[in-house]
Design a protein around this motif. Structure first.
Motif, PDB file in Angstrom:
ATOM      1  N   GLY A 124      -2.578  -5.489   8.189  1.00 48.30           N
ATOM      2  CA  GLY A 124      -2.804  -3.717   7.926  1.00 48.30           C
ATOM      3  C   GLY A 124      -1.134  -3.868   7.922  1.00 48.30           C
ATOM      4  O   GLY A 124      -0.182  -3.158   6.599  1.00 48.30           O
ATOM      5  N   MET A 125      -0.261  -3.785   8.758  1.00 55.33           N
ATOM      6  CA  MET A 125       1.100  -3.558   9.048  1.00 55.33           C
ATOM      7  C   MET A 125       2.075  -4.518   7.781  1.00 55.33           C
ATOM      8  O   MET A 125       2.930  -3.686   7.250  1.00 55.33           O
ATOM      9  N   LEU A 126       2.217  -5.335   7.638  1.00 51.54           N
ATOM     10  CA  LEU A 126       2.534  -6.388   7.580  1.00 51.54           C
ATOM     11  C   LEU A 126       1.643  -6.268   5.155  1.00 51.54           C
ATOM     12  O   LEU A 126       2.730  -6.228   4.533  1.00 51.54           O
ATOM     13  N   SER A 127       0.787  -5.947   4.890  1.00 47.82           N
ATOM     14  CA  SER A 127       0.098  -5.796   3.764  1.00 47.82           C
ATOM     15  C   SER A 127       1.341  -4.100   3.370  1.00 47.82           C
ATOM     16  O   SER A 127       1.044  -4.248   2.042  1.00 47.82           O
ATOM     17  N   SER A 128       1.325  -3.495   3.685  1.00 48.63           N
ATOM     18  CA  SER A 128       1.668  -2.551   3.715  1.00 48.63           C
ATOM     19  C   SER A 128       3.659  -2.699   3.003  1.00 48.63           C
ATOM     20  O   SER A 128       4.239  -1.592   2.425  1.00 48.63           O
ATOM     21  N   LEU A 129       4.075  -3.366   3.678  1.00 52.58           N
ATOM     22  CA  LEU A 129       5.424  -4.230   3.493  1.00 52.58           C
ATOM     23  C   LEU A 129       5.963  -4.448   1.852  1.00 52.58           C
ATOM     24  O   LEU A 129       6.138  -3.836   0.928  1.00 52.58           O
ATOM     25  N   ASP A 130       4.946  -5.242   1.792  1.00 47.07           N
ATOM     26  CA  ASP A 130       5.296  -5.487   0.263  1.00 47.07           C
ATOM     27  C   ASP A 130       4.150  -6.878   0.027  1.00 47.07           C
ATOM     28  O   ASP A 130       3.010  -7.030   0.872  1.00 47.07           O
ATOM     29  N   PRO A 131       3.766  -7.573  -1.114  1.00 48.57           N
ATOM     30  CA  PRO A 131       2.322  -8.388  -1.133  1.00 48.57           C
ATOM     31  C   PRO A 131       2.515 -10.051  -0.212  1.00 48.57           C
ATOM     32  O   PRO A 131       2.448 -10.284  -0.499  1.00 48.57           O
ATOM     33  N   GLY A 180       1.696 -18.201  12.938  1.00 49.16           N
ATOM     34  CA  GLY A 180       3.611 -17.373  12.153  1.00 49.16           C
ATOM     35  C   GLY A 180       3.186 -16.528  10.799  1.00 49.16           C
ATOM     36  O   GLY A 180       2.537 -15.541  10.880  1.00 49.16           O
ATOM     37  N   LEU A 181       4.957 -16.146  11.163  1.00 49.45           N
ATOM     38  CA  LEU A 181       4.432 -15.037   9.837  1.00 49.45           C
ATOM     39  C   LEU A 181       5.098 -15.197   8.889  1.00 49.45           C
ATOM     40  O   LEU A 181       6.844 -15.703   9.364  1.00 49.45           O
TER      41      LEU A 181
END
Length: 456
Positions: free
Chosen positions: A72-79, A336-337
């Motif tokens: 959720g944290m990453l999807s709030s940044l960009d697609p 990985g990120l």
């Protein structure tokens, strides 16, 4: 009320994270207010986790909850930013090395909806008619609205021969439609080439992987063996991108000097300028580059560089508009990120993020409607039949065992001629079906004619 042991551990972890954040913040000269906000947000997270552990109706898998929080944290940044499990990380490595198993469609999240960027040529998605911009609303009946990118990728991939049903919504449709596709091994053949006419070549790059530049060099050498290369059509339609260095290197093949692309991020290491190197004048032929809405990322870098340097005419429709760079950062235990770390800019300084590359010549693809739906007739029309293919055909007695024909060389040339006829037929059919390719070839020939007239 006692805190759950897991919550105490997580609070300790967050305290450690906070200390690291505060240390970094001093280096970055962040304000006291930002530090207090960060502490308050981490404390809120820990409190929410405590309440979930104590009051949720079912026992909670803490690992699953934390992974969901990360996603959720990453999807709030960009697609395009996403968390990758060890399995996802391995799949990414396979894809960039040349193959994977699935239905063959590049996907992204656009305006919160899982969207097809482009189908890979010759794959199940391509054969079923999936188009760039199609919204994938369900996978095997499960709504994609709640999925992150990696979850969707995992559901679309699977064992060879297994089936997956995707529900597609297209702007022109009133209601969504289901497509059931059979998963295949998707060999990512990055580069294909052919001679369109004497002196005029065609190279298609379907994506940018580790061998792409080397394969383009080989394709150019193959085209030059047959004729002096006067003009080249570089087809980047439905190319979703791939490795940044390969897109830069391919651009470098056709440019002698100047900036290819610039990347800009928050930190110094993301501020990079990629420049062309002299090629010795070997690739001075005229060029047309084909693009469409499925051309994204790396293919937009190539098209933008060649357009800005006036090295090629860009023909087709506006590209996808993905102007960001993702870096894969390894995590413990093979995870990985995938994190967006920079934006890239064309040589003119323009960002194509969400706007795309606008072609010099707008030429929409006009689909050819088959005259017959009869599969047998269509198959017959696309198959070359010769005498030797007919059942019980008469044998050539001069080729009997032990007989050495006097004109072996001529027979060899005849076979080469047959092969060339086949190639010409394939090119003719391709040109007949593809109005963008036809237009590009006409432009190339016109450029050469104008150049000849000028020298006269």
């Amino acid at each position: 009320m006692h805190s759950h042991p897991l919550t105490i551990m997580i609070r300790s972890i967050f305290t450690l994270i906070l200390c690291c954040c505060l240390s970094v913040s001093s280096v970055l000269a962040e304000t006291d207010k930002q530090e207090r906000d960060l502490y308050r947000d981490l404390e809120t997270f820990a409190n929410v986790l405590t309440l979930i552990q104590q009051y949720y109706v079912d026992e909670v898998d803490s690992g699953k909850v934390l992974t969901g929080a990360i996603n959720g944290m990453l999807s709030s940044l960009d697609p395009h930013s996403a968390y990758m499990t060890a399995e996802d990380f391995r799949a990414l490595e396979e894809e960039t090395s040349g193959s994977f198993t699935g239905i063959g469609v590049e996907i992204s999240i656009r305006d919160g909806v899982l969207t097809a960027v482009t189908p890979i040529e010759g794959t199940p998605a391509d054969r079923q008619g999936i188009q760039p911009g199609d919204q994938i609303v369900r996978i095997n009946g499960k709504l994609t609205k709640t999925m992150n990118l990696m979850e969707a990728v995992k559901m679309l991939r699977g064992e060879v021969g297994t089936k997956v049903t995707i529900t597609i919504h297209r702007k022109q449709w009133k209601t969504p439609k289901d497509y059931t596709l059979t998963r295949e091994a998707i060999p990512l053949v990055s580069v294909n080439s052919m001679v369109l006419e004497p002196g005029y070549g065609y190279i298609r790059i379907s994506n940018f992987q580790t061998s792409t530049t080397k394969d383009v060099v080989s394709a150019l050498a193959g085209l030059r063996k047959k004729e002096r290369l006067q003009g080249l059509i570089l087809d980047l339609r439905n190319n979703p991108g791939g490795l940044l260095d390969q897109a830069v290197n391919v651009s470098d093949l056709f440019l002698d000097k100047g900036v290819i692309v610039t990347t800009k991020g928050r930190f110094k290491e993301e501020q990079m300028v990629f420049e062309a190197h002299p090629t010795g004048g070997g690739n001075t032929f005229s060029m047309v580059v084909l693009v469409n809405s499925g051309s994204a990322s790396g293919s937009e870098i190539v098209a933008g560089a060649l357009q800005d340097h006036k090295r090629a005419i860009i023909l087709g429709t506006t590209t996808f508009g993905k102007g960001s760079v993702q870096t894969v950062l390894p995590l413990p235990e093979g995870a990985g990120l995938r994190l967006t770390t920079a934006k890239y800019y064309t040589p003119s300084g323009d960002s194509i993020q969400a706007t795309g590359i606008k072609p010099d010549m707008i030429v929409p693809l006009v689909p050819v409607i088959p005259e017959t739906e009869n599969v047998t007739e269509a198959a017959a029309a696309n198959t070359t039949i010769r005498e030797k293919d007919l059942p019980n055909h008469l044998k050539n007695e001069t080729l009997a065992p032990g007989y050495r024909p006097a004109k072996e060389k001529e027979m060899g040339n005849q076979e080469e001629n047959f092969q060339r006829v086949d190639e010409i037929e394939q090119v003719s059919k391709r040109l007949e079906k593809d109005n963008q390719l036809r237009t590009a070839l006409i432009i190339l020939k016109s450029l050469d004619f104008a150049a000849d007239q000028a020298t006269d």
